[in-house]
Write a protein that holds these residues in place. Structure first.
Motif, PDB file in Angstrom:
ATOM      1  N   ARG A 165       6.183  12.415  -4.236  1.00  0.00           N
ATOM      2  CA  ARG A 165       5.246  12.302  -5.365  1.00  0.00           C
ATOM      3  C   ARG A 165       5.800  11.316  -6.391  1.00  0.00           C
ATOM      4  O   ARG A 165       5.086  10.476  -6.937  1.00  0.00           O
ATOM      5  CB  ARG A 165       5.022  13.667  -6.025  1.00  0.00           C
ATOM      6  N   GLN A 166       7.094  11.429  -6.662  1.00  0.00           N
ATOM      7  CA  GLN A 166       7.726  10.540  -7.635  1.00  0.00           C
ATOM      8  C   GLN A 166       7.690   9.088  -7.161  1.00  0.00           C
ATOM      9  O   GLN A 166       7.401   8.175  -7.930  1.00  0.00           O
ATOM     10  CB  GLN A 166       9.178  10.994  -7.878  1.00  0.00           C
ATOM     11  N   VAL A 167       7.987   8.877  -5.901  1.00  0.00           N
ATOM     12  CA  VAL A 167       7.990   7.508  -5.352  1.00  0.00           C
ATOM     13  C   VAL A 167       6.571   6.935  -5.380  1.00  0.00           C
ATOM     14  O   VAL A 167       6.364   5.776  -5.736  1.00  0.00           O
ATOM     15  CB  VAL A 167       8.595   7.494  -3.934  1.00  0.00           C
ATOM     16  N   LEU A 168       5.579   7.747  -5.053  1.00  0.00           N
ATOM     17  CA  LEU A 168       4.190   7.272  -5.121  1.00  0.00           C
ATOM     18  C   LEU A 168       3.805   6.963  -6.567  1.00  0.00           C
ATOM     19  O   LEU A 168       3.126   5.970  -6.844  1.00  0.00           O
ATOM     20  CB  LEU A 168       3.243   8.330  -4.541  1.00  0.00           C
ATOM     21  N   ALA A 169       4.267   7.791  -7.512  1.00  0.00           N
ATOM     22  CA  ALA A 169       3.915   7.615  -8.931  1.00  0.00           C
ATOM     23  C   ALA A 169       4.415   6.276  -9.474  1.00  0.00           C
ATOM     24  O   ALA A 169       3.789   5.685 -10.360  1.00  0.00           O
ATOM     25  CB  ALA A 169       4.486   8.763  -9.758  1.00  0.00           C
ATOM     26  N   GLU A 170       5.515   5.807  -8.946  1.00  0.00           N
ATOM     27  CA  GLU A 170       6.072   4.519  -9.375  1.00  0.00           C
ATOM     28  C   GLU A 170       5.044   3.397  -9.232  1.00  0.00           C
ATOM     29  O   GLU A 170       5.027   2.447 -10.006  1.00  0.00           O
ATOM     30  CB  GLU A 170       7.307   4.198  -8.520  1.00  0.00           C
TER      31      GLU A 170
ATOM     32  N   GLU B 113      -2.713  14.125 -10.206  1.00  0.00           N
ATOM     33  CA  GLU B 113      -2.869  15.588 -10.149  1.00  0.00           C
ATOM     34  C   GLU B 113      -1.639  16.266  -9.551  1.00  0.00           C
ATOM     35  O   GLU B 113      -1.290  17.381  -9.930  1.00  0.00           O
ATOM     36  CB  GLU B 113      -4.089  15.949  -9.287  1.00  0.00           C
ATOM     37  N   LEU B 114      -1.016  15.578  -8.609  1.00  0.00           N
ATOM     38  CA  LEU B 114       0.139  16.179  -7.932  1.00  0.00           C
ATOM     39  C   LEU B 114       1.402  16.130  -8.775  1.00  0.00           C
ATOM     40  O   LEU B 114       2.345  16.891  -8.538  1.00  0.00           O
ATOM     41  CB  LEU B 114       0.411  15.460  -6.602  1.00  0.00           C
ATOM     42  N   LEU B 115       1.426  15.200  -9.737  1.00  0.00           N
ATOM     43  CA  LEU B 115       2.641  15.044 -10.543  1.00  0.00           C
ATOM     44  C   LEU B 115       2.292  14.903 -12.024  1.00  0.00           C
ATOM     45  O   LEU B 115       2.351  13.815 -12.596  1.00  0.00           O
ATOM     46  CB  LEU B 115       3.447  13.828 -10.061  1.00  0.00           C
ATOM     47  N   PRO B 116       1.944  16.022 -12.655  1.00  0.00           N
ATOM     48  CA  PRO B 116       1.599  15.969 -14.077  1.00  0.00           C
ATOM     49  C   PRO B 116       2.793  15.495 -14.897  1.00  0.00           C
ATOM     50  O   PRO B 116       3.937  15.794 -14.556  1.00  0.00           O
ATOM     51  CB  PRO B 116       1.254  17.419 -14.433  1.00  0.00           C
TER      52      PRO B 116
ATOM     53  N   ALA C  98       8.004  10.991   5.690  1.00  0.00           N
ATOM     54  CA  ALA C  98       6.995  10.065   6.225  1.00  0.00           C
ATOM     55  C   ALA C  98       6.339   9.215   5.119  1.00  0.00           C
ATOM     56  O   ALA C  98       6.136   8.009   5.295  1.00  0.00           O
ATOM     57  CB  ALA C  98       5.915  10.855   6.957  1.00  0.00           C
ATOM     58  N   GLU C  99       6.018   9.857   4.010  1.00  0.00           N
ATOM     59  CA  GLU C  99       5.324   9.141   2.933  1.00  0.00           C
ATOM     60  C   GLU C  99       6.193   8.009   2.395  1.00  0.00           C
ATOM     61  O   GLU C  99       5.729   6.898   2.130  1.00  0.00           O
ATOM     62  CB  GLU C  99       4.987  10.078   1.770  1.00  0.00           C
ATOM     63  N   ARG C 100       7.470   8.317   2.214  1.00  0.00           N
ATOM     64  CA  ARG C 100       8.359   7.296   1.663  1.00  0.00           C
ATOM     65  C   ARG C 100       8.594   6.170   2.659  1.00  0.00           C
ATOM     66  O   ARG C 100       8.716   5.014   2.265  1.00  0.00           O
ATOM     67  CB  ARG C 100       9.680   7.912   1.210  1.00  0.00           C
ATOM     68  N   VAL C 101       8.646   6.495   3.930  1.00  0.00           N
ATOM     69  CA  VAL C 101       8.781   5.429   4.932  1.00  0.00           C
ATOM     70  C   VAL C 101       7.580   4.484   4.814  1.00  0.00           C
ATOM     71  O   VAL C 101       7.734   3.256   4.806  1.00  0.00           O
ATOM     72  CB  VAL C 101       8.907   6.011   6.358  1.00  0.00           C
ATOM     73  N   ALA C 102       6.389   5.045   4.678  1.00  0.00           N
ATOM     74  CA  ALA C 102       5.179   4.208   4.568  1.00  0.00           C
ATOM     75  C   ALA C 102       5.225   3.350   3.300  1.00  0.00           C
ATOM     76  O   ALA C 102       4.941   2.149   3.344  1.00  0.00           O
ATOM     77  CB  ALA C 102       3.929   5.094   4.575  1.00  0.00           C
ATOM     78  N   VAL C 103       5.611   3.968   2.180  1.00  0.00           N
ATOM     79  CA  VAL C 103       5.677   3.215   0.920  1.00  0.00           C
ATOM     80  C   VAL C 103       6.733   2.114   1.017  1.00  0.00           C
ATOM     81  O   VAL C 103       6.482   0.961   0.637  1.00  0.00           O
ATOM     82  CB  VAL C 103       5.998   4.151  -0.279  1.00  0.00           C
TER      83      VAL C 103
END
Ligand code: THU
Length: 135
Positions: free
Chosen positions: A93-98, A122-125, A59-64
């Motif tokens: 997390r990785q896709v959001l970090a981008e 915080e989720l992806l140190p 779901a998160e990646r679809v939104a991004v």
């Protein structure tokens, strides 16, 4: 920009609304997301499973991906709604970090309760970000 309590709750509610549209016939684990950009637009997403299991999309990646494909790359906050307040997977997390480590992440349950508030940082140190590719 600060995000008010009411705005957070509204993003959680949008994620839960979207969650009803999840296509999860295999896992039955429905996920909804609502991503707000810095320009104030909101993009929702749901998990979309596939009979060839690895082709499932979160779901998160679809939104991004919806947001980026509409020209948005700067995000403020994402809410993720699941049955039990589950957290975003490593790939998401990785896709959001981008697109920024400061994006706020809300995890909520099916009743719209906020289970945890955190950030991508915080989720992806030690995230591997675009800067790491610079010479
Ligand atoms: N899922 C998401 O949509 N987001 C996550 O961050 C975790 C997992 C979905 C994928 C799959 O359809 C189902 O949840 C069970 O893993």
């Amino acid at each position: 920009m600060t995000v008010t309590r009411e705005e957070k709750q509204s993003l959680i509610d949008l994620a839960n609304e979207a969650r009803k549209r999840a296509y999860a016939p295999y896992s039955k684990y429905q996920v909804g997301a609502a991503l707000r950009t810095k320009t104030g637009r909101v993009f929702t997403g749901v998990n979309i499973e596939n009979a060839a299991y690895p082709h499932t999309m979160c779901a998160e990646r679809v939104a991004v991906f919806k947001a980026v494909s509409e020209g948005e790359r700067e995000f403020e906050i994402i809410s993720v709604a699941t049955d039990n307040g589950g957290s975003p997977c490593g790939g998401c997390r990785q896709v959001l970090a981008e697109f920024g480590l400061d994006t706020i992440v809300l995890m909520a349950d099916k009743d719209g309760r906020l289970i945890k508030e955190t950030t991508v940082r915080e989720l992806l140190p030690e995230a591997f970000t675009p800067e790491k590719l610079k010479p």
